[in-house]
Motif scaffolding. Structure first.
Motif, PDB file in Angstrom:
ATOM      1  N   ARG A 280      45.084  54.385  40.111  1.00  0.00           N
ATOM      2  CA  ARG A 280      45.032  52.922  40.091  1.00  0.00           C
ATOM      3  C   ARG A 280      46.281  52.270  39.502  1.00  0.00           C
ATOM      4  O   ARG A 280      46.443  51.058  39.573  1.00  0.00           O
ATOM      5  CB  ARG A 280      43.765  52.458  39.366  1.00  0.00           C
ATOM      6  CG  ARG A 280      42.563  52.456  40.306  1.00  0.00           C
ATOM      7  CD  ARG A 280      41.210  52.567  39.628  1.00  0.00           C
ATOM      8  NE  ARG A 280      41.053  51.725  38.472  1.00  0.00           N
ATOM      9  CZ  ARG A 280      40.154  51.940  37.524  1.00  0.00           C
ATOM     10  NH1 ARG A 280      39.335  52.967  37.611  1.00  0.00           N
ATOM     11  NH2 ARG A 280      40.074  51.138  36.490  1.00  0.00           N
ATOM     12  N   THR A 341      38.848  50.792  30.872  1.00  0.00           N
ATOM     13  CA  THR A 341      38.691  50.960  32.313  1.00  0.00           C
ATOM     14  C   THR A 341      39.546  49.957  33.091  1.00  0.00           C
ATOM     15  O   THR A 341      39.919  50.186  34.234  1.00  0.00           O
ATOM     16  CB  THR A 341      37.197  50.870  32.718  1.00  0.00           C
ATOM     17  OG1 THR A 341      37.080  51.213  34.071  1.00  0.00           O
ATOM     18  CG2 THR A 341      36.652  49.468  32.515  1.00  0.00           C
ATOM     19  N   ASN A 342      39.887  48.830  32.437  1.00  0.00           N
ATOM     20  CA  ASN A 342      40.706  47.819  33.111  1.00  0.00           C
ATOM     21  C   ASN A 342      42.196  47.986  32.860  1.00  0.00           C
ATOM     22  O   ASN A 342      43.004  47.204  33.373  1.00  0.00           O
ATOM     23  CB  ASN A 342      40.268  46.419  32.669  1.00  0.00           C
ATOM     24  CG  ASN A 342      38.857  46.101  33.121  1.00  0.00           C
ATOM     25  OD1 ASN A 342      38.412  46.614  34.146  1.00  0.00           O
ATOM     26  ND2 ASN A 342      38.147  45.286  32.366  1.00  0.00           N
ATOM     27  N   ASN A 345      44.795  47.753  35.803  1.00  0.00           N
ATOM     28  CA  ASN A 345      45.075  46.403  36.291  1.00  0.00           C
ATOM     29  C   ASN A 345      45.769  45.538  35.243  1.00  0.00           C
ATOM     30  O   ASN A 345      46.536  44.652  35.595  1.00  0.00           O
ATOM     31  CB  ASN A 345      43.791  45.735  36.790  1.00  0.00           C
ATOM     32  CG  ASN A 345      43.449  46.169  38.212  1.00  0.00           C
ATOM     33  OD1 ASN A 345      44.186  46.936  38.833  1.00  0.00           O
ATOM     34  ND2 ASN A 345      42.328  45.681  38.716  1.00  0.00           N
ATOM     35  N   GLY A 409      38.475  42.435  35.034  1.00  0.00           N
ATOM     36  CA  GLY A 409      38.805  43.577  35.883  1.00  0.00           C
ATOM     37  C   GLY A 409      40.188  43.445  36.499  1.00  0.00           C
ATOM     38  O   GLY A 409      40.872  44.432  36.743  1.00  0.00           O
ATOM     39  N   LEU A 410      40.623  42.215  36.753  1.00  0.00           N
ATOM     40  CA  LEU A 410      41.956  42.016  37.319  1.00  0.00           C
ATOM     41  C   LEU A 410      43.046  42.207  36.269  1.00  0.00           C
ATOM     42  O   LEU A 410      44.220  42.286  36.601  1.00  0.00           O
ATOM     43  CB  LEU A 410      42.090  40.603  37.876  1.00  0.00           C
ATOM     44  CG  LEU A 410      41.271  40.252  39.104  1.00  0.00           C
ATOM     45  CD1 LEU A 410      41.599  38.841  39.552  1.00  0.00           C
ATOM     46  CD2 LEU A 410      41.545  41.238  40.233  1.00  0.00           C
ATOM     47  N   HIS A 433      36.450  38.418  44.583  1.00  0.00           N
ATOM     48  CA  HIS A 433      37.159  39.689  44.725  1.00  0.00           C
ATOM     49  C   HIS A 433      37.754  39.839  46.124  1.00  0.00           C
ATOM     50  O   HIS A 433      38.914  40.195  46.286  1.00  0.00           O
ATOM     51  CB  HIS A 433      36.168  40.828  44.487  1.00  0.00           C
ATOM     52  CG  HIS A 433      36.726  41.904  43.639  1.00  0.00           C
ATOM     53  ND1 HIS A 433      36.094  42.390  42.530  1.00  0.00           N
ATOM     54  CD2 HIS A 433      37.878  42.586  43.736  1.00  0.00           C
ATOM     55  CE1 HIS A 433      36.831  43.322  41.981  1.00  0.00           C
ATOM     56  NE2 HIS A 433      37.919  43.463  42.690  1.00  0.00           N
ATOM     57  N   PHE A 436      40.690  37.527  46.564  1.00  0.00           N
ATOM     58  CA  PHE A 436      41.856  38.019  45.832  1.00  0.00           C
ATOM     59  C   PHE A 436      42.509  39.163  46.606  1.00  0.00           C
ATOM     60  O   PHE A 436      43.720  39.183  46.801  1.00  0.00           O
ATOM     61  CB  PHE A 436      41.415  38.499  44.443  1.00  0.00           C
ATOM     62  CG  PHE A 436      42.556  38.926  43.559  1.00  0.00           C
ATOM     63  CD1 PHE A 436      43.203  38.018  42.733  1.00  0.00           C
ATOM     64  CD2 PHE A 436      42.990  40.244  43.547  1.00  0.00           C
ATOM     65  CE1 PHE A 436      44.260  38.408  41.918  1.00  0.00           C
ATOM     66  CE2 PHE A 436      44.047  40.647  42.739  1.00  0.00           C
ATOM     67  CZ  PHE A 436      44.676  39.719  41.917  1.00  0.00           C
ATOM     68  N   ASP A 437      41.671  40.090  47.066  1.00  0.00           N
ATOM     69  CA  ASP A 437      42.212  41.243  47.792  1.00  0.00           C
ATOM     70  C   ASP A 437      42.877  40.808  49.093  1.00  0.00           C
ATOM     71  O   ASP A 437      43.851  41.415  49.538  1.00  0.00           O
ATOM     72  CB  ASP A 437      41.110  42.271  48.075  1.00  0.00           C
ATOM     73  CG  ASP A 437      40.712  43.006  46.802  1.00  0.00           C
ATOM     74  OD1 ASP A 437      41.445  42.884  45.809  1.00  0.00           O
ATOM     75  OD2 ASP A 437      39.672  43.683  46.809  1.00  0.00           O
ATOM     76  N   LEU A 440      46.194  39.765  48.184  1.00  0.00           N
ATOM     77  CA  LEU A 440      46.966  40.952  47.807  1.00  0.00           C
ATOM     78  C   LEU A 440      47.486  41.655  49.058  1.00  0.00           C
ATOM     79  O   LEU A 440      48.620  42.136  49.092  1.00  0.00           O
ATOM     80  CB  LEU A 440      46.043  41.885  47.026  1.00  0.00           C
ATOM     81  CG  LEU A 440      46.638  42.826  45.979  1.00  0.00           C
ATOM     82  CD1 LEU A 440      47.506  42.070  45.002  1.00  0.00           C
ATOM     83  CD2 LEU A 440      45.522  43.555  45.254  1.00  0.00           C
ATOM     84  N   PHE A 446      50.951  41.856  42.632  1.00  0.00           N
ATOM     85  CA  PHE A 446      49.752  41.727  41.809  1.00  0.00           C
ATOM     86  C   PHE A 446      49.951  40.757  40.630  1.00  0.00           C
ATOM     87  O   PHE A 446      49.156  39.848  40.408  1.00  0.00           O
ATOM     88  CB  PHE A 446      49.349  43.119  41.302  1.00  0.00           C
ATOM     89  CG  PHE A 446      47.957  43.193  40.763  1.00  0.00           C
ATOM     90  CD1 PHE A 446      46.917  43.637  41.559  1.00  0.00           C
ATOM     91  CD2 PHE A 446      47.679  42.812  39.460  1.00  0.00           C
ATOM     92  CE1 PHE A 446      45.622  43.706  41.073  1.00  0.00           C
ATOM     93  CE2 PHE A 446      46.391  42.875  38.959  1.00  0.00           C
ATOM     94  CZ  PHE A 446      45.358  43.325  39.767  1.00  0.00           C
TER      95      PHE A 446
HETATM   96  C1  LIG Z   1      41.814  46.085  40.015  1.00  0.00           C
HETATM   97  O1  LIG Z   1      42.232  45.222  41.054  1.00  0.00           O
HETATM   98  C2  LIG Z   1      41.878  45.615  42.365  1.00  0.00           C
HETATM   99  C3  LIG Z   1      42.495  44.653  43.342  1.00  0.00           C
HETATM  100  O2  LIG Z   1      41.821  43.448  43.409  1.00  0.00           O
HETATM  101  C4  LIG Z   1      40.375  45.662  42.487  1.00  0.00           C
HETATM  102  O3  LIG Z   1      39.994  46.069  43.776  1.00  0.00           O
HETATM  103  C5  LIG Z   1      39.814  46.590  41.444  1.00  0.00           C
HETATM  104  O4  LIG Z   1      38.409  46.561  41.502  1.00  0.00           O
HETATM  105  C6  LIG Z   1      40.296  46.161  40.053  1.00  0.00           C
HETATM  106  N1  LIG Z   1      39.822  47.108  39.068  1.00  0.00           N
HETATM  107  C7  LIG Z   1      38.793  46.872  38.266  1.00  0.00           C
HETATM  108  C8  LIG Z   1      38.460  47.940  37.296  1.00  0.00           C
HETATM  109  O5  LIG Z   1      38.147  45.834  38.319  1.00  0.00           O
END
Ligand SMILES: *[C@@H]1O[C@H](CO)[C@@H](O)[C@H](O)[C@H]1NC(C)=O
Ligand SMILES: *[C@@H]1O[C@H](CO)[C@@H](O)[C@H](O)[C@H]1NC(C)=O
Length: 559
Positions: A280, A341-342, A345, A409-410, A433, A436-437, A440, A446
């Motif tokens: 990641r 865990t984050n 990102n 998470g971002l 989400h 955002f993706d 991306l 990012f």
């Molecule tokens: C990190 O960012 C990506 C892109 O949006 C996302 O798909 C992913 O779930 C994120 N990680 C966490 C742990 O939220």
């Protein structure tokens, strides 16, 4: 990563057959259900053997292992204990069953997937040249019948090979020094090795088998594997997790051999999770595979729950004081605490992911362990705690907390900036989400995208299709679209057909006429309201507004 493997897993997760499927036999009293099932299984085996002439062993495999198919057959027959066996046999006589259906289920393919695999115009094995024979050949070699589905799902063409071809492949593996059980374990984890050379990239099969020989025989990894198919299959699956990340040159063999204890001490799931975590950081997958093999200590760390403080962590990892200053000035939305865990990102949101991964890779991986051990209890920012209390006290807490988790998470930090964004973001966390993706994917970096969300959160308040159409328009018509989008995110928010397209086309028309628009940036061209816009246009040329109204302006707008 290794998504093919996890798909296979989910296919083969044993269903809770007795708790769910038998309940669908609601017409049959509970105490008779096991009896009905047993009788039906025997009747099916007998039918496949006597009526359809399949050899008994295979007929029995199918009879024993096609539980869902059988259950749905049972439901079609009236039940009464003394006559059930007879009625079921009779039912089979008058309703020839689809042999492919019971076959696919019996080889371990999830029942809900079976219907997609059925041939369109065939119901009897006798109508297919190789499928059933291939299964029998593999079974005769020693493959467990109920695992053949793994091979089928991964490489269907294996079942188009005849007995001679298959046996030639299987015996070939023994030439490397593997026994039968080992060969089966290898094939189940790497089904492509069964394909003929030519169907696979040249040298791939031989490269892999030579590596496995090195590992199992020379490095002695084989000695710790129990002598049954399941253990070999499991060990090979763990190895596959790494081979799926290998570089095309295939450089892992030695490295795995020298670190083989990883494969003894850790479960497959742990390996998958850790590799996934480091992937990641957006680095090359082979780098991640090497990192884990060279720094097995990382496998022991909890990289999910511990809380870290962004500035403390960066300091601990030796970011220069200048850069620390820049980070704390420029990235207020990332500051504060967050969950481990984050972290990937978080580093991406700071555009420091490559720096961070390189640090770890260059021998500093223990800094991560030291940090977690050294700062076991990070406190959240007090204002953030207060904000969180407010959110939790309202009825809308579930919705807001899931939006908050989306932002964390971002890589947004636990700080008030983040909390203040919540009321400006509309949609469920899943929708946000997706949007955002979607941005991306349009190649906005990012960290810049996070910055855009911070300054102009409403860019996420529209559906992905709208976002996609706008981004496409910018890409196709506006030359250097991303510059506009990054410095002026709100451009993403205006209506494409009513605002962006007519204004932009008019802008181009004016330029084409040699009417200088230099002092009039695209930004204000689009952002100004109609009245201001017309006034500006008038200043450029007194006749221009007439053209605007007659040729460009979208007709939906009221005057
Ligand atoms: C990190 O960012 C990506 C892109 O949006 C996302 O798909 C992913 O779930 C994120 N990680 C966490 C742990 O939220
Ligand atoms: C939570 O969500 C609701 C609407 O979904 C909103 O009205 C409320 O103000 C939100 N914000 C916070 C900080 O609780």
């Amino acid at each position: 990563m290794s998504s093919s493997i996890s798909t296979l897993f989910s296919l083969f997760l044993r269903r809770h057959f007795f708790s769910t499927k038998l309940l669908t036999l609601s017409k049959i009293p509970t105490r008779h259900r096991a009896f009905a099932l047993r009788e039906a299984q025997n009747a099916l085996t007998d039918y496949l053997h006597s009526t359809r002439c399949l050899p008994f062993t295979y007929a029995e495999h199918i009879g024993n292992k096609a539980l869902c198919s059988i259950t749905s057959l049972i439901a079609k027959v009236d039940f009464s204990p003394p006559t059930f066996s007879k009625s079921f046999q009779k039912f089979l006589r008058y309703h020839p069953i689809n042999e492919f259906e019971v076959f696919f289920e019996s080889i371990g393919i999830e029942y809900s997937m079976v219907s997609e695999l059925l041939p369109r115009d065939k119901v009897f094995f006798s109508e297919d040249e190789t499928l059933f024979d291939a299964a029998c050949t593999l079974c005769d070699f020693g493959f467990p019948w109920e695992k053949l589905g793994l091979l089928y799902v991964a490489e269907t063409s294996i079942f188009g090979m005849n007995a001679e071809q298959l046996n030639r492949r299987l015996c070939g593996f023994k030439g490397y020094g593997f026994g039968t059980i080992e060969v089966i374990g290898i094939c189940l984890a790497f089904p492509f090795v069964l394909l003929e050379e030519g169907q696979v990239r040249v040298g791939r099969i031989d490269g892999l088998l030579s590596d496995l020989k090195l590992l199992f025989l020379d490095f002695g990894l084989g000695r710790v594997v129990k002598g049954d198919v399941d253990s070999w299959h499991e060990m090979c699956r763990k190895l596959r997790v790494f081979y799926d990340l290998d570089s095309p040159k295939g450089e892992l063999g030695e490295l795995i051999g020298r670190n083989k204890s990883i494969f003894i001490e850790h479960r497959e799931e742990e390996l998958v999770n850790k590799l996934d975590y480091f992937c990641r950081f957006g680095v090359k997958k082979e780098e991640v595979a090497k990192l884990i093999l060279q720094c097995p200590e990382l496998l022991k760390l909890d990289l999910e729950k511990p809380i870290f403080n962004v500035m403390k962590l960066l300091t601990h990892f030796g970011l220069s004081s200048e850069d620390l200053e820049d980070v704390s000035q420029g990235y207020g939305h990332v500051m504060g605490t967050n969950k481990m865990t984050n972290l990937p990102n978080v580093t991406k949101a700071l555009s420091l992911q490559e720096w961070f991964f390189k640090k770890i890779k260059d021998g500093n991986h223990m800094l991560l362990a030291d940090y977690i051990a050294g700062y076991p209890k990070e406190e959240q920012d007090l204002d953030y705690q207060e904000g969180l209390r407010m959110i939790r006290s309202l009825k809308t807490r579930v919705h807001n907390i899931s939006k908050l988790n989306f932002l964390l998470g971002l890589g947004f930090g636990e700080n008030t900036l983040t909390i203040n964004l919540l009321n400006h973001l509309h949609g469920t966390s899943t929708e946000l989400h997706e949007r955002f993706d979607c941005l991306l994917r349009s190649k906005i970096e990012f960290s810049k995208l996070c910055m855009m969300v911070r300054t102009t959160p409403r860019i996420l308040n529209q559906n992905s299709e709208a976002i996609e159409r706008k981004v496409n328009f910018f890409h196709q018509e506006m030359g250097t679209p991303l510059n506009h989008v990054e410095t002026f995110p709100a451009i993403l928010y205006y209506h494409l057909e009513e605002r962006i397209i007519p204004r932009y086309r008019f802008h181009k028309w004016l330029s084409g006429k040699g009417l200088s628009c230099k002092k009039y940036s695209i930004r204000s061209m689009i952002a100004n309201n109609e009245k201001k816009f017309v006034a500006r246009v008038f200043k450029i040329h007194p006749a221009a507004p007439k053209h605007w109204f007659e040729q460009f302006r979208h007709s939906n707008l009221s005057v």
